[in-house]
Scaffold this motif. Sequence first.
Motif, PDB file in Angstrom:
ATOM      1  N   VAL A   1       0.805  -1.072  -0.034  1.00 46.57           N
ATOM      2  CA  VAL A   1      -0.214   0.095   0.001  1.00 46.57           C
ATOM      3  C   VAL A   1       0.899   1.246   0.111  1.00 46.57           C
ATOM      4  CG1 VAL A   1      -1.942   1.256   1.280  1.00 46.57           C
ATOM      5  CG2 VAL A   1      -1.800  -1.155   1.228  1.00 46.57           C
ATOM      6  N   LEU A   2       0.753   2.192  -0.869  1.00 44.27           N
ATOM      7  CA  LEU A   2       1.557   3.363  -1.129  1.00 44.27           C
ATOM      8  C   LEU A   2       0.978   4.353  -0.477  1.00 44.27           C
ATOM      9  CD1 LEU A   2       2.080   2.870  -4.903  1.00 44.27           C
ATOM     10  CD2 LEU A   2       3.632   2.033  -3.049  1.00 44.27           C
ATOM     11  N   HIS A   3       2.047   5.210   0.222  1.00 43.81           N
ATOM     12  CA  HIS A   3       1.433   6.481   0.664  1.00 43.81           C
ATOM     13  C   HIS A   3       1.452   7.529  -0.503  1.00 43.81           C
ATOM     14  CE1 HIS A   3       1.193  10.068   3.410  1.00 43.81           C
ATOM     15  NE2 HIS A   3       2.246  10.317   2.895  1.00 43.81           N
ATOM     16  N   GLY A   4       0.174   7.713  -0.891  1.00 46.07           N
ATOM     17  CA  GLY A   4       0.037   8.693  -2.066  1.00 46.07           C
ATOM     18  C   GLY A   4       0.026  10.010  -1.775  1.00 46.07           C
ATOM     19  N   GLY A   5       0.146  10.488  -0.567  1.00 47.75           N
ATOM     20  CA  GLY A   5       0.030  12.036  -0.387  1.00 47.75           C
ATOM     21  C   GLY A   5      -0.754  12.229   0.771  1.00 47.75           C
ATOM     22  N   PRO A   6      -0.440  13.391   1.600  1.00 51.54           N
ATOM     23  CA  PRO A   6      -0.965  13.661   2.859  1.00 51.54           C
ATOM     24  C   PRO A   6      -2.373  14.126   2.836  1.00 51.54           C
ATOM     25  CG  PRO A   6       0.226  15.535   1.766  1.00 51.54           C
ATOM     26  CD  PRO A   6       0.681  14.427   0.954  1.00 51.54           C
ATOM     27  N   HIS A   7      -3.109  14.357   1.858  1.00 51.43           N
ATOM     28  CA  HIS A   7      -4.512  14.709   1.640  1.00 51.43           C
ATOM     29  C   HIS A   7      -5.378  13.561   1.739  1.00 51.43           C
ATOM     30  CE1 HIS A   7      -3.282  18.895   0.894  1.00 51.43           C
ATOM     31  NE2 HIS A   7      -2.607  18.413  -0.146  1.00 51.43           N
ATOM     32  N   ARG A   8      -6.376  13.572   2.701  1.00 49.78           N
ATOM     33  CA  ARG A   8      -7.295  12.617   2.572  1.00 49.78           C
ATOM     34  C   ARG A   8      -6.682  11.046   2.708  1.00 49.78           C
ATOM     35  NH1 ARG A   8     -12.177  12.154  -0.130  1.00 49.78           N
ATOM     36  NH2 ARG A   8     -12.500  10.482   1.228  1.00 49.78           N
ATOM     37  N   PRO A   9      -5.723  11.046   3.933  1.00 49.27           N
ATOM     38  CA  PRO A   9      -5.101   9.881   4.048  1.00 49.27           C
ATOM     39  C   PRO A   9      -5.888   8.435   4.016  1.00 49.27           C
ATOM     40  CG  PRO A   9      -4.857  10.967   5.944  1.00 49.27           C
ATOM     41  CD  PRO A   9      -5.564  11.729   5.085  1.00 49.27           C
ATOM     42  N   ASP A  10      -7.296   8.467   4.164  1.00 51.76           N
ATOM     43  CA  ASP A  10      -8.103   7.476   4.231  1.00 51.76           C
ATOM     44  C   ASP A  10      -8.771   7.204   2.761  1.00 51.76           C
ATOM     45  OD1 ASP A  10      -9.502   9.986   4.226  1.00 51.76           O
ATOM     46  OD2 ASP A  10     -11.110   9.215   5.273  1.00 51.76           O
ATOM     47  N   SER A  11      -8.420   7.927   2.007  1.00 52.72           N
ATOM     48  CA  SER A  11      -8.959   7.818   0.600  1.00 52.72           C
ATOM     49  C   SER A  11      -8.075   6.619   0.019  1.00 52.72           C
ATOM     50  CB  SER A  11      -9.163   9.079  -0.092  1.00 52.72           C
ATOM     51  OG  SER A  11      -7.992   9.507  -0.432  1.00 52.72           O
ATOM     52  N   GLY A  12      -8.666   5.742  -0.732  1.00 54.33           N
ATOM     53  CA  GLY A  12      -7.989   4.698  -1.552  1.00 54.33           C
ATOM     54  C   GLY A  12      -8.101   5.075  -2.836  1.00 54.33           C
ATOM     55  N   TRP A  13      -6.911   4.698  -3.796  1.00 51.34           N
ATOM     56  CA  TRP A  13      -6.947   5.023  -5.161  1.00 51.34           C
ATOM     57  C   TRP A  13      -6.054   3.615  -5.869  1.00 51.34           C
ATOM     58  CZ3 TRP A  13      -9.098   9.433  -6.758  1.00 51.34           C
ATOM     59  CH2 TRP A  13      -9.277  10.446  -5.912  1.00 51.34           C
ATOM     60  N   LEU A  14      -6.728   3.443  -6.518  1.00 52.36           N
ATOM     61  CA  LEU A  14      -6.296   2.033  -7.704  1.00 52.36           C
ATOM     62  C   LEU A  14      -6.031   2.683  -8.604  1.00 52.36           C
ATOM     63  CD1 LEU A  14      -6.285  -1.163  -7.346  1.00 52.36           C
ATOM     64  CD2 LEU A  14      -8.508  -1.008  -8.188  1.00 52.36           C
ATOM     65  N   VAL A  15      -4.598   2.290  -9.092  1.00 55.52           N
ATOM     66  CA  VAL A  15      -4.089   2.564 -10.655  1.00 55.52           C
ATOM     67  C   VAL A  15      -3.910   0.957 -11.211  1.00 55.52           C
ATOM     68  CG1 VAL A  15      -2.215   3.403 -11.926  1.00 55.52           C
ATOM     69  CG2 VAL A  15      -3.042   4.455  -9.874  1.00 55.52           C
ATOM     70  N   PHE A  16      -4.548   0.913 -12.415  1.00 59.55           N
ATOM     71  CA  PHE A  16      -4.336  -0.468 -12.960  1.00 59.55           C
ATOM     72  C   PHE A  16      -4.163  -0.493 -14.445  1.00 59.55           C
ATOM     73  CE2 PHE A  16      -8.712   0.663 -12.831  1.00 59.55           C
ATOM     74  CZ  PHE A  16      -9.290   0.412 -14.055  1.00 59.55           C
TER      75      PHE A  16
END
Length: 189
Positions: free
Chosen positions: A69-84
Amino acid sequence: MELQTGTLLVAAPDQVDRALERTVVLLAEHGEDGSLGLVINRPSHRRLDTIVADVCDIPDTRILSDVPVLHGGPHRPDSGWLVFDVRGENKPVEPHLALTDELALTASPQVLVSLLSAQKIPQFLFALGYLAWQPGELELQVACTHWFVLPADASLVFDVPLERRWESALASHLGIPPGWGPPVPWAET
């Protein structure tokens, strides 16, 4: 290269913001309202199998136990993003945002379930949180050479180990030799 959705931002070796040092960011949105991107080379301490178990109905989450699981950035750290990966046989699953001909993005847990149910599971990465810039802010940072802008490359996003993505992007796209800059602070030793 021009700033646009689906490009990569590679932190300059002398990046001013130490929190962004040696990062590679996939630009997920760029327009007159600002920009949004996901850091694609900084692992978090979370495990995808435990996150997915809370939000999706996947019978066997063991296949996700080794997915970082990557640390995508500091904004909304509870939001999940899937790049496929949508290359070759991988059909895009709805709903998604096409970033390039090779990469798609979604925040839908149902897409993850669909991808994991496919006969051939496509390559993907999962990030929590994101980076955001106000209108004009990212353009100014690029003009001040805090970031290099490169075309997004699915092989860099999926095939290069996390701890080598920054160095690999600099070497392959910009000709900056490996070993330039400070050591990766989050790499395992």
